[in-house]
Design an enzyme around this catalytic site. Structure first.
Site, PDB file in Angstrom:
ATOM      1  N   LYS A  76      37.680  62.455  38.610  1.00  0.00           N
ATOM      2  CA  LYS A  76      36.493  62.104  39.390  1.00  0.00           C
ATOM      3  C   LYS A  76      36.909  61.676  40.792  1.00  0.00           C
ATOM      4  CE  LYS A  76      32.353  59.140  38.950  1.00  0.00           C
ATOM      5  NZ  LYS A  76      31.702  58.113  38.093  1.00  0.00           N
ATOM      6  N   SER A 171      27.201  58.740  36.557  1.00  0.00           N
ATOM      7  CA  SER A 171      27.563  59.404  37.801  1.00  0.00           C
ATOM      8  C   SER A 171      28.742  60.370  37.679  1.00  0.00           C
ATOM      9  CB  SER A 171      27.908  58.347  38.853  1.00  0.00           C
ATOM     10  OG  SER A 171      29.017  57.559  38.414  1.00  0.00           O
ATOM     11  N   SER A 195      28.312  55.446  33.141  1.00  0.00           N
ATOM     12  CA  SER A 195      28.548  56.642  33.958  1.00  0.00           C
ATOM     13  C   SER A 195      29.465  57.687  33.337  1.00  0.00           C
ATOM     14  CB  SER A 195      29.110  56.240  35.331  1.00  0.00           C
ATOM     15  OG  SER A 195      28.090  55.721  36.142  1.00  0.00           O
TER      16      SER A 195
END
EC number: 6.3.5.7
Length: 526
Positions: A76, A171, A195
């Site tokens: 990420k 996210s 997330s």
């Protein structure tokens, strides 16, 4: 080969069925085919091929570094990666190249993992849809599965077909989509209020949030220091345990990590669940919960009960306060953490030089989106001298009560809690953006954020709904009982036969769509 689990492909590499370079090239090819999903912000092709070449040399010499040697992974884009741009999907950090690796990234590379690239997210990980980053939203690969398209054909009549695509959740939506489309075998996400688990549930992969302090946060660009945890996304629970075994342990650069040595996370094959006690929190049966998710939740509980496990209703009495408490604490820490982005040391700086104050204001206005600025404003309000006691301190006290609720339940003999992960399946993008980020996050974090406030481990394996979409069910364990939690999740995964089989079917369904989109992308560029 790409449809195999991490453990299976590791064995194939050791047996010489495929080389690390061949595997890397297959993943890179698939990344290009699925580019329209927008899962990656940066594809580190040169770095990946070089790492694969080095791995190949080790295999030829018989010096494999372990199960991750030669395995393609993704990270990420809020984890620092040396020499590779780290943006947090924000204008504020566009062009920022860290001089060091986050501890978790370094540990994976030390084990020979091959870094395919950095994945997309909501700006600074503030969101639950992966729709608010500066590089655009991430599309859920399940939007293109045959079963979903057939089920929704009548709904999309007369519309632009692509307007019906689904969100990935957030996210860490880019990481979830990357794993689901076989462009990597594992991905790092971050988990502050759900997330990692939220997008895992929507994309049909396993999302694991370790106990707070088990895995280092050093190099993870902070959102909420007291809740942030690196998350793991894989195709099956066993693979998550393998990655956790590589990452867990003390880090001198993160004072919140455990001091004691961590044992390897090898998951036994659980065949008898009759000694388990599964808790079902009654407060999680909310009016907003979809009938589809509620039905699968009930079926999962019945599955344990039919195999001899004790399934009981439990109470987490402060649940109704948790989302408000989380909002106060989250935005307060966000305001503090975002203060470092002032345009002086690194990141974006505006051209205004009338005064330092004017430069600060303009830099932050240009660098942050409305969501980030809104959370900063909320946090600063809660931290004002006249509000501090009534909001921040009170929220800290409520957080303790929420954590104690979990302690009391586990002390009563419950081994694992079983809850939904999300209120419903993934929704179409056009429906998702009808509500603002704050409202959506409050809805989507309802079952997940309390775990972060209590510092507990949680994992979200999945089942398939009648609509042909993944639905996540969350298992919550005692603090630092991560191995037990994953063992139970592995048993459940084996019973429902998900997600690996369905992911392969997803790719079979989508392969022609991916090829068409790739050709369209090429023709547009020409």
């Amino acid at each position: 080969m790409l449809g195999r689990t991490l453990r299976e492909v590791s064995a194939a590499l050791k047996q010489g069925q495929i080389t690390p370079t061949e595997l890397c090239q297959k993943c890179l090819s698939l990344i290009k085919k699925t580019k329209f999903l927008n899962a990656y912000i940066t594809v580190s092709e040169e770095v990946a091929l070089k790492q694969a070449e080095e791995s190949e040399k080790r295999y030829k010499k018989g010096h494999s570094l372990g199960d991750l040697d030669g395995i393609p992974i993704a990270v990420k884009d809020n984890f620092s990666t040396s020499g590779i741009e780290t943006t947090c999907a924000s204008n504020m950090l566009k062009g920022y190249v860290p001089p060091y690796n986050a501890t978790v990234v370094q540990k994976l590379l030390d084990q020979g993992a091959v870094l395919m690239g950095k994945t997309n997210l909501d700006e600074f990980a503030m969101g639950s849809g992966s729709t608010d980053g500066v590089f655009g939203p991430v599309k859920n690969p399940w939007s293109y599965s045959k079963q979903y398209k057939e089920k929704t054909k009548h709904k999309a009549h007369g519309e632009n077909e692509d307007s019906n695509w689904l969100i990935t959740g957030g996210s860490s939506g880019g990481s979830a989509a990357a794993v689901a489309t076989f462009t990597c075998f594992a991905a790092l996400g971050s988990d502050t209020g759900g997330s990692t688990r939220n997008p895992a549930a929507h994309c049909g992969v396993v999302g694991f949030k370790p106990s707070y302090g088990l895995v280092s946060r050093h190099g993870l660009i902070p959102l909420v220091n007291s809740m942030d945890v690196p998350g793991i996304l894989t195709r099956c629970v066993d693979d998550a345990a393998i990655v956790l075994g590589m990452l867990a342990g003390h880090d001198p650069k993160d004072s919140t990590t455990v001091q004691d040595p961590v044992k390897p996370f090898t998951l036994p094959s659980l065949t008898d669940v009759s000694k388990l006690c599964i808790g079902i929190p009654k407060e999680y049966l909310t009016p907003e919960l979809s009938s589809e998710v509620q039905s699968l939740w009930s079926k999962a509980a019945n599955l344990f009960e039919s195999e001899g496990a004790k399934v009981i209703e439990v109470s987490l009495p402060h649940t109704s306060y948790s989302i408000v408490c989380y909002h106060v604490l989250c935005t307060s820490e966000v305001a503090s953490n975002m203060a470092r982005f002032d345009g002086l040391e690194y990141g974006h700086r505006c051209d205004i030089d009338v005064s330092t104050e004017a430069m600060y204001a303009a830099t932050r206005r240009e660098g942050f989106n409305d969501v980030v600025r809104g959370r900063i404003l909320s946090g600063n309000f809660f931290l004002l001298k006249e509000n501090y006691e009534n909001y921040f301190i009170k929220a800290q006290k409520v957080r303790r009560l929420i954590a104690n609720d979990f302690v009391n339940v586990f002390n009563s003999g419950v081994d694992v809690l079983l809850t939904p992960t999300t209120l419903r399946e993934a929704v179409p993008y056009q429906e998702f953006i009808k509500e603002d980020n704050r409202t959506r996050s409050a809805q989507d974090d309802i079952f997940t954020q309390a775990v972060n406030m209590a510092g507990l481990p949680a994992v979200s394996p999945v089942a398939l709904s009648n609509q042909g979409l993944p639905v996540g069910l969350q298992f919550i364990g005692r603090a630092f009982h991560d191995q037990q939690l994953l063992t139970v999740a592995k048993w459940f995964e084996k019973q429902v036969q998900f997600p690996v089989t369905q992911l392969q079917e997803l790719m079979d369904d989508c392969s022609s769509v991916f090829e068409i989109e790739k050709l369209a992308s090429v023709s547009l560029k020409q």
